[in-house]
Design a protein around this motif. Structure first.
Motif, PDB file in Angstrom:
ATOM      1  N   LEU A   1     -43.931 -71.870  68.659  1.00  0.00           N
ATOM      2  CA  LEU A   1     -43.743 -71.409  69.605  1.00  0.00           C
ATOM      3  C   LEU A   1     -45.678 -71.623  69.843  1.00  0.00           C
ATOM      4  N   LYS A   2     -45.738 -70.802  68.763  1.00  0.00           N
ATOM      5  CA  LYS A   2     -47.480 -71.257  68.637  1.00  0.00           C
ATOM      6  C   LYS A   2     -48.148 -72.060  67.999  1.00  0.00           C
ATOM      7  N   ARG A   3     -47.259 -72.985  68.112  1.00  0.00           N
ATOM      8  CA  ARG A   3     -48.130 -74.402  68.038  1.00  0.00           C
ATOM      9  C   ARG A   3     -48.372 -75.609  68.967  1.00  0.00           C
ATOM     10  N   LEU A   4     -47.460 -74.578  70.075  1.00  0.00           N
ATOM     11  CA  LEU A   4     -46.729 -75.638  71.227  1.00  0.00           C
ATOM     12  C   LEU A   4     -47.963 -74.546  71.988  1.00  0.00           C
ATOM     13  N   LYS A   5     -48.363 -73.427  71.950  1.00  0.00           N
ATOM     14  CA  LYS A   5     -49.053 -72.565  72.472  1.00  0.00           C
ATOM     15  C   LYS A   5     -50.535 -72.986  72.190  1.00  0.00           C
ATOM     16  N   THR A   6     -51.158 -73.350  70.734  1.00  0.00           N
ATOM     17  CA  THR A   6     -52.189 -73.737  70.458  1.00  0.00           C
ATOM     18  C   THR A   6     -52.899 -74.957  69.898  1.00  0.00           C
ATOM     19  N   GLU A   7     -51.710 -75.926  70.243  1.00  0.00           N
ATOM     20  CA  GLU A   7     -52.438 -76.514  70.079  1.00  0.00           C
ATOM     21  C   GLU A   7     -52.075 -78.163  70.477  1.00  0.00           C
ATOM     22  N   GLU A   8     -50.363 -78.369  71.024  1.00  0.00           N
ATOM     23  CA  GLU A   8     -49.986 -78.816  71.945  1.00  0.00           C
ATOM     24  C   GLU A   8     -50.613 -78.368  73.783  1.00  0.00           C
ATOM     25  N   ARG A   9     -50.523 -76.925  74.116  1.00  0.00           N
ATOM     26  CA  ARG A   9     -51.050 -77.383  75.598  1.00  0.00           C
ATOM     27  C   ARG A   9     -51.832 -77.639  75.298  1.00  0.00           C
ATOM     28  N   PRO A  10     -53.556 -77.315  74.815  1.00  0.00           N
ATOM     29  CA  PRO A  10     -54.948 -77.493  74.690  1.00  0.00           C
ATOM     30  C   PRO A  10     -54.705 -79.251  74.854  1.00  0.00           C
ATOM     31  N   ARG A  11     -54.352 -79.408  73.819  1.00  0.00           N
ATOM     32  CA  ARG A  11     -54.764 -81.308  73.769  1.00  0.00           C
ATOM     33  C   ARG A  11     -53.940 -81.976  75.089  1.00  0.00           C
ATOM     34  N   ILE A  12     -52.702 -81.204  76.176  1.00  0.00           N
ATOM     35  CA  ILE A  12     -51.705 -81.988  76.693  1.00  0.00           C
ATOM     36  C   ILE A  12     -53.202 -81.014  78.861  1.00  0.00           C
ATOM     37  N   ILE A  13     -53.906 -80.353  78.492  1.00  0.00           N
ATOM     38  CA  ILE A  13     -54.423 -79.152  79.355  1.00  0.00           C
ATOM     39  C   ILE A  13     -55.941 -80.974  79.208  1.00  0.00           C
ATOM     40  N   GLN A  14     -56.437 -81.187  78.036  1.00  0.00           N
ATOM     41  CA  GLN A  14     -57.132 -82.140  77.839  1.00  0.00           C
ATOM     42  C   GLN A  14     -56.865 -83.736  78.247  1.00  0.00           C
ATOM     43  N   ALA A  15     -55.872 -83.991  77.996  1.00  0.00           N
ATOM     44  CA  ALA A  15     -55.134 -85.617  78.493  1.00  0.00           C
ATOM     45  C   ALA A  15     -55.296 -85.819  80.142  1.00  0.00           C
ATOM     46  N   ILE A  16     -54.888 -84.668  80.929  1.00  0.00           N
ATOM     47  CA  ILE A  16     -55.172 -84.188  82.235  1.00  0.00           C
ATOM     48  C   ILE A  16     -56.069 -84.207  82.619  1.00  0.00           C
ATOM     49  N   ALA A  17     -56.768 -83.050  81.992  1.00  0.00           N
ATOM     50  CA  ALA A  17     -58.704 -83.277  82.441  1.00  0.00           C
ATOM     51  C   ALA A  17     -59.125 -84.449  82.837  1.00  0.00           C
TER      52      ALA A  17
ATOM     53  N   PHE B   1     -42.413 -80.978  79.905  1.00  0.00           N
ATOM     54  CA  PHE B   1     -42.298 -80.384  78.447  1.00  0.00           C
ATOM     55  C   PHE B   1     -41.719 -79.481  77.677  1.00  0.00           C
ATOM     56  N   CYS B   2     -43.114 -79.302  77.836  1.00  0.00           N
ATOM     57  CA  CYS B   2     -44.088 -78.229  76.727  1.00  0.00           C
ATOM     58  C   CYS B   2     -43.692 -77.379  77.297  1.00  0.00           C
ATOM     59  N   GLU B   3     -44.407 -76.641  78.434  1.00  0.00           N
ATOM     60  CA  GLU B   3     -43.834 -75.423  79.511  1.00  0.00           C
ATOM     61  C   GLU B   3     -42.056 -75.196  79.687  1.00  0.00           C
ATOM     62  N   GLY B   4     -41.742 -75.950  79.126  1.00  0.00           N
ATOM     63  CA  GLY B   4     -40.239 -75.791  79.569  1.00  0.00           C
ATOM     64  C   GLY B   4     -39.313 -75.129  78.060  1.00  0.00           C
ATOM     65  N   ARG B   5     -40.160 -75.970  76.799  1.00  0.00           N
ATOM     66  CA  ARG B   5     -39.977 -75.608  75.448  1.00  0.00           C
ATOM     67  C   ARG B   5     -40.141 -74.417  75.700  1.00  0.00           C
ATOM     68  N   ILE B   6     -41.498 -74.075  75.912  1.00  0.00           N
ATOM     69  CA  ILE B   6     -42.034 -72.684  75.361  1.00  0.00           C
ATOM     70  C   ILE B   6     -40.970 -71.904  76.137  1.00  0.00           C
ATOM     71  N   LYS B   7     -41.559 -71.573  77.056  1.00  0.00           N
ATOM     72  CA  LYS B   7     -39.958 -70.831  78.250  1.00  0.00           C
ATOM     73  C   LYS B   7     -39.180 -70.924  77.305  1.00  0.00           C
ATOM     74  N   GLU B   8     -38.156 -71.790  76.932  1.00  0.00           N
ATOM     75  CA  GLU B   8     -37.175 -71.738  76.447  1.00  0.00           C
ATOM     76  C   GLU B   8     -36.943 -70.787  74.588  1.00  0.00           C
ATOM     77  N   LEU B   9     -37.395 -71.256  74.083  1.00  0.00           N
ATOM     78  CA  LEU B   9     -38.235 -70.493  72.920  1.00  0.00           C
ATOM     79  C   LEU B   9     -38.576 -68.679  73.396  1.00  0.00           C
ATOM     80  N   GLU B  10     -39.046 -68.752  74.014  1.00  0.00           N
ATOM     81  CA  GLU B  10     -39.632 -67.518  74.580  1.00  0.00           C
ATOM     82  C   GLU B  10     -38.538 -66.729  75.316  1.00  0.00           C
ATOM     83  N   GLY B  11     -37.161 -67.471  75.752  1.00  0.00           N
ATOM     84  CA  GLY B  11     -36.016 -66.920  76.094  1.00  0.00           C
ATOM     85  C   GLY B  11     -35.013 -66.313  75.090  1.00  0.00           C
TER      86      GLY B  11
END
Length: 158
Positions: free
Chosen positions: A18-34, A57-67
């Motif tokens: 969860l930490k990796r998705l929030k701190t590494e993957e999410r920012p990388r994807i946001i940068q790729a979209i920009a 996929f990333c946001e779905g996995r984050i929600k799944e892990l948080e649940g």
């Protein structure tokens, strides 16, 4: 809300992902979209659509892990008294009564199960047959391939 049993190690693994998705993957994807947006027309921009799909996929996995973590009941078997009984979190050595083949399993939560690593889910037929038994007991496991008899050789609180 029902609670789901989980080992300390299983919780740590999910929290790490969860930490990796929030701190590494999410920012990388946001940068790729920009970056993809800067290329112009979004209708025919494959990079943009791929990045948005990754974001989904990333946001779905984050929600799944948080649940899963919110429903987790973390059980540290080392903190429980060693009664010699098979309970959640223990490691059990079994001997197949017909073939004398020895197997060793740790009983873990559903999300942690990995038969190749010797971890079986607490809801698996083998674990359900073993729970509450002690060393020396013979249990019959009703598996999809038929019934198998095992003798409990050793119960370890690791």
């Amino acid at each position: 809300m029902s609670q789901v049993p989980m080992t300390v190690e299983g919780e740590a693994k999910l929290r790490e992902e969860l930490k990796r998705l929030k701190t590494e993957e999410r920012p990388r994807i946001i940068q790729a979209i920009a970056e993809a947006r800067e290329h112009g027309d979004l209708k025919e921009n494959a990079e943009y659509h791929a990045a948005r799909e990754q974001q989904g996929f990333c946001e779905g996995r984050i929600k799944e892990l948080e649940g899963k973590l919110s429903e987790a009941r973390v059980i540290d078997v080392k903190q429980l008294p060693n009664t010699g009984k098979v309970i959640f979190g223990v490691t059990v050595s079994l001997v197949n009564c017909e073939t004398d083949e020895e197997v060793r399993y740790r009983i873990v939560g559903e999300d942690e199960a990995d038969v190749k690593a010797g971890k079986i889910s607490v809801t698996s037929p083998i674990a359900r047959a073993l729970i509450g038994k002690v060393e020396g007991d013979v249990v019959v496991v009703r598996a999809p391939g038929g019934e198998v008899e095992y003798e409990i050789d050793k119960v370890e609180h690791l």
